[in-house]
Motif scaffolding. Structure first.
Motif, mmCIF file in Angstrom:
data_model
loop_
_atom_site.group_PDB
_atom_site.id
_atom_site.type_symbol
_atom_site.label_atom_id
_atom_site.label_comp_id
_atom_site.label_asym_id
_atom_site.label_seq_id
_atom_site.Cartn_x
_atom_site.Cartn_y
_atom_site.Cartn_z
ATOM 1 N N SER A 71 39.263 49.444 32.352
ATOM 2 C CA SER A 71 38.269 50.527 32.336
ATOM 3 C C SER A 71 37.361 49.743 33.220
ATOM 4 N N THR A 72 36.982 47.980 33.128
ATOM 5 C CA THR A 72 35.670 47.649 33.991
ATOM 6 C C THR A 72 35.748 47.768 35.345
ATOM 7 N N VAL A 73 37.254 47.370 36.025
ATOM 8 C CA VAL A 73 37.641 46.584 37.238
ATOM 9 C C VAL A 73 37.382 47.768 37.993
ATOM 10 N N THR A 74 36.464 47.265 39.384
ATOM 11 C CA THR A 74 36.018 48.369 40.104
ATOM 12 C C THR A 74 37.131 48.805 41.295
ATOM 13 N N ASP A 75 37.315 46.842 41.477
ATOM 14 C CA ASP A 75 38.972 46.832 42.898
ATOM 15 C C ASP A 75 39.907 45.847 42.303
ATOM 16 N N GLU A 76 40.983 46.653 41.839
ATOM 17 C CA GLU A 76 42.437 45.856 40.911
ATOM 18 C C GLU A 76 42.455 45.488 42.819
ATOM 19 N N GLU A 77 43.021 45.934 43.682
ATOM 20 C CA GLU A 77 43.809 45.071 44.571
ATOM 21 C C GLU A 77 42.703 43.935 45.038
ATOM 22 N N GLY A 78 41.845 43.834 44.934
ATOM 23 C CA GLY A 78 41.057 42.281 45.561
ATOM 24 C C GLY A 78 40.993 41.503 44.192
ATOM 25 N N LEU A 79 40.795 42.068 42.655
ATOM 26 C CA LEU A 79 41.059 41.023 41.796
ATOM 27 C C LEU A 79 42.188 40.250 41.816
ATOM 28 N N ALA A 80 43.347 40.974 42.115
ATOM 29 C CA ALA A 80 45.232 40.990 42.154
ATOM 30 C C ALA A 80 45.195 39.890 43.256
ATOM 31 N N ASP A 81 44.274 39.591 43.856
ATOM 32 C CA ASP A 81 44.573 39.015 45.774
ATOM 33 C C ASP A 81 43.711 37.701 45.846
ATOM 34 N N PHE A 82 42.430 37.712 44.536
ATOM 35 C CA PHE A 82 41.423 36.709 44.436
ATOM 36 C C PHE A 82 41.748 35.999 43.805
ATOM 37 N N PHE A 83 42.706 36.221 42.240
ATOM 38 C CA PHE A 83 42.826 35.568 41.690
ATOM 39 C C PHE A 83 44.478 34.592 41.503
ATOM 40 N N GLY A 84 45.343 36.011 42.269
ATOM 41 C CA GLY A 84 46.386 35.339 42.399
ATOM 42 C C GLY A 84 46.274 33.462 43.678
ATOM 43 N N THR A 85 45.666 34.375 45.312
ATOM 44 C CA THR A 85 45.202 33.414 45.179
ATOM 45 C C THR A 85 44.667 31.952 45.027
ATOM 46 N N TYR A 86 43.479 32.152 44.108
ATOM 47 C CA TYR A 86 43.154 30.947 43.302
ATOM 48 C C TYR A 86 44.623 29.728 42.160
ATOM 49 N N MET A 87 45.805 30.767 42.230
ATOM 50 C CA MET A 87 46.429 30.049 40.855
ATOM 51 C C MET A 87 47.616 29.662 41.837
ATOM 52 N N TYR A 88 47.779 30.123 43.219
ATOM 53 C CA TYR A 88 48.116 29.176 43.960
ATOM 54 C C TYR A 88 47.562 28.151 44.230
#
Length: 98
Positions: free
Chosen positions: A34-51
Motif C-alpha cells: 500500500s505504500t510502494v509507488t513503483d513496484e518494478e523499480g523496487l524489484a529492480d533496485f533490491f534484486g540488483t543489490y542482492m546480486y
C-alpha cells in the motif's frame, strides 16, 4: 568460515533472482504494497543489490579458499556488506510514498 558462507552467497543470489526477475516483493522484510509507488523499480533496485551481495560473498569465499584465511579481507568484506545493506535500506525508501 568460507565453506559456511558459500550457501549464503547462493541464498543472496536466489533472493536476487526471485525479487528482481520474478518480482516477488513479498520476500522483502517490511514490504507494504500500500505504500510502494513503483513496484518494478523496487524489484529492480533490491534484486540488483542482492546480486551484488551474492557476488561479494562468493568472491570472498573463493579468495579465502584460494589464498587462505585473511582477517583483513574478512574485515573489509563485512564493512562492504554493512555499507551495501545500509544502501539497500535507504534506497528502498525512495520507492515508498510516505
Amino acid at each position: 568460515m568460507a565453506t559456511a558462507m558459500a550457501p549464503v552467497a547462493g541464498l543472496f543470489g536466489l533472493l536476487g533472482y526471485l525479487i528482481r526477475e520474478r518480482e516477488m516483493l513479498h520476500l522483502i522484510a517490511g514490504y507494504d504494497p500500500s505504500t510502494v509507488t513503483d513496484e518494478e523499480g523496487l524489484a529492480d533496485f533490491f534484486g540488483t543489490y542482492m546480486y551484488v551481495l551474492a557476488v561479494l560473498t562468493l568472491g570472498n569465499v573463493v579468495a579465502d579458499l584460494t589464498f587462505g584465511h585473511d582477517s583483513l579481507r574478512w574485515t573489509l568484506y563485512w564493512a562492504a556488506f554493512v555499507v551495501l545493506f545500509l544502501r539497500i535500506v535507504q534506497g528502498s525508501r525512495a520507492y515508498e510514498d510516505r
